[in-house]
Design an enzyme around this catalytic site. Structure first.
Site, PDB file in Angstrom:
ATOM      1  N   GLY A 248       0.996  -1.066  -0.383  1.00 54.66           N
ATOM      2  CA  GLY A 248      -0.086   0.151  -0.063  1.00 54.66           C
ATOM      3  C   GLY A 248       0.833   1.443  -0.365  1.00 54.66           C
ATOM      4  O   GLY A 248       0.547   2.583  -0.564  1.00 54.66           O
ATOM      5  N   ARG A 249       1.945   1.390   0.626  1.00 57.59           N
ATOM      6  CA  ARG A 249       2.930   2.178   0.604  1.00 57.59           C
ATOM      7  C   ARG A 249       3.120   2.395  -0.067  1.00 57.59           C
ATOM      8  O   ARG A 249       3.614   3.615  -0.879  1.00 57.59           O
ATOM      9  CB  ARG A 249       3.558   2.357   1.757  1.00 57.59           C
ATOM     10  CG  ARG A 249       3.186   2.634   3.236  1.00 57.59           C
ATOM     11  CD  ARG A 249       3.683   1.640   4.021  1.00 57.59           C
ATOM     12  NE  ARG A 249       3.956   1.848   5.549  1.00 57.59           N
ATOM     13  CZ  ARG A 249       3.871   0.654   6.761  1.00 57.59           C
ATOM     14  NH1 ARG A 249       4.669   0.233   7.169  1.00 57.59           N
ATOM     15  NH2 ARG A 249       2.788   1.251   7.657  1.00 57.59           N
ATOM     16  N   GLU A 370      -1.179   5.455   5.385  1.00 54.32           N
ATOM     17  CA  GLU A 370      -1.041   4.236   5.136  1.00 54.32           C
ATOM     18  C   GLU A 370       0.648   4.409   5.626  1.00 54.32           C
ATOM     19  O   GLU A 370       2.040   3.506   6.297  1.00 54.32           O
ATOM     20  CB  GLU A 370       0.226   4.502   3.339  1.00 54.32           C
ATOM     21  CG  GLU A 370      -1.038   4.354   2.979  1.00 54.32           C
ATOM     22  CD  GLU A 370      -2.468   3.013   2.415  1.00 54.32           C
ATOM     23  OE1 GLU A 370      -2.872   2.499   3.737  1.00 54.32           O
ATOM     24  OE2 GLU A 370      -2.473   2.817   1.598  1.00 54.32           O
TER      25      GLU A 370
END
Length: 387
Positions: A248-249, A370
């Site tokens: 996600g990052r 995130e």
């Protein structure tokens, strides 16, 4: 020693990757970019356009193809989300979260869970949300209080999640909840359908940016889900949530990169037309230097992002640290680039119709979600010196 037989390019994209990137950019130019300002102003969640993206395989990018996914790499995902974000960072960012949730089910779900949920997620017949953050547990996610108590062949969930992207519109929520004890080892993950009794949503939050996707609190009041909806074993939830955030990052960094790229392109176009003191703006050396710095920042960000994505694809031991580094560096750098682009537009950059101020507003939150960029530094520091 380098392998002389290696044919894959190390610092450039192959033909398939270029085609994938160009396909996603063409899609963004046609379906996202022309509407992005209007979506922002109306707080409109563009379901139809995202389903068109799903038809091209962009809703299950790194989900296995046996359940409808595209089976691509994290690097491919970074290329796609950057390209989509040139059209609208907000919509691209939601799609990145949807992809993250789909991957969690693909990677950690039983085969029955994969086959039940993923075909609809990969077509975006079903939208997904990730539920970790709570009113009292943001950066300290392991302190979450939402509970899931075992009751025969089910779990009963009680608690509240905060800042949930897609909440109210999504039909599926992957929820991290406490099944025992304190700390990370007491957290489990659950698939919660959006029509469960006792599931409710707060008002759509009024935000600085990210207006083209809803953000709401999600409340659980005696929400009963089958035990078969648990992802992995009891106590695996925090590990699953953190593994999802590595990717996600990267995805949110890619969205920052796409937004900043669009801001630079808008600046170049504007500066070719705008005149001051008898010259076009792009003829002033001081402004040329600023453009050069912006382009350098973009290229450095892109290179770093690709490096971290490749490390995650190869499951390198330092991949989580590289993902944190890339997220921090890329989102900070690209927000600055977008802000510089606004400055280059002068007063026009502050007007909504030029689209620059929207990019600035949208990219600002990428330094927070995130995992805040302060937490990214903490992850990197711990990898260097230990706890």
């Amino acid at each position: 020693m380098l392998d002389p037989s290696a044919t894959a390019p190390q610092f450039s994209l192959d033909a398939d990757q270029v085609a994938l990137r160009d396909m996603a950019r063409a899609f963004a130019d046609e379906f996202f970019a022309p509407h992005a300002i209007a979506w922002d102003e109306a707080r409109h969640f563009p379901i139809a356009e995202m389903r068109k993206a799903a038809e091209l395989g962009m809703a299950g990018i790194y989900v296995a193809d046996d359940v409808g996914g595209s089976g691509l790499s994290r690097l491919a995902a970074a290329l796609i989300f950057e390209a989509l974000a040139t059209g609208c960072p907000t919509v691209s960012a939601y799609m990145s979260i949807h992809n993250m949730v789909a991957w969690m089910i693909d990677a950690y779900g039983a085969d029955s869970q994969r086959r039940k949920w993923l075909p609809a997620l990969c077509k975006m017949d079903l939208f997904a949300s990730y539920c970790l953050t709570e009113p009292g547990a943001g950066s300290d996610a392991a302190a979450l209080k939402t509970r899931a108590m075992r009751d025969s062949d089910a779990y009963v969930l009680n608690g509240q999640k905060l800042f949930i992207s897609g909440a109210g519109a999504s039909g599926l929520y992957v929820v991290m909840a406490r099944t025992r004890g304190e700390g990370a080892s007491g957290i489990s993950a659950f698939i919660v359908p959006g029509d469960c009794a006792g599931l409710s949503f707060g008002a759509n939050e009024r935000k600085m940016g990210w207006n083209a996707q809803p953000t709401r609190a999600v409340s659980f009041e005696d929400v009963r889900v089958p035990a078969d909806n648990r992802l992995g074993e009891e106590g695996d939830g925090f590990r699953i949530a953190m593994a999802a955030l590595d990717g996600g990052r990267l995805n949110i960094a890619a969205c920052s990169l796409g937004g900043a790229q669009a801001a630079l392109e808008k600046s170049l176009s504007y500066m070719k037309e705008r005149r001051a003191f008898g010259k076009r703006l792009d003829e002033f050396q001081a402004l040329q230097f600023r453009l050069a710095d912006m382009a350098t920042g973009l290229e450095a960000s892109r290179t770093f992002l690709w490096r971290a994505a490749a490390a995650l694809d190869q499951k390198e031991p330092n991949a989580p640290s590289l993902c944190a580094m890339a997220k921090r560096f890329v989102t900070d750098t690209c927000f600055d680039i977008a802000n510089q682009a606004l400055q280059l537009h002068g007063g026009y950059g502050y007007l909504a119709e030029y689209g620059i101020e929207k990019i600035v507003r949208d990219l600002r939150v990428h330094q927070i979600l995130e995992g805040t960029n302060e937490i990214m530094r903490l992850i990197v520091a711990r990898s260097l010196v230990g706890r």
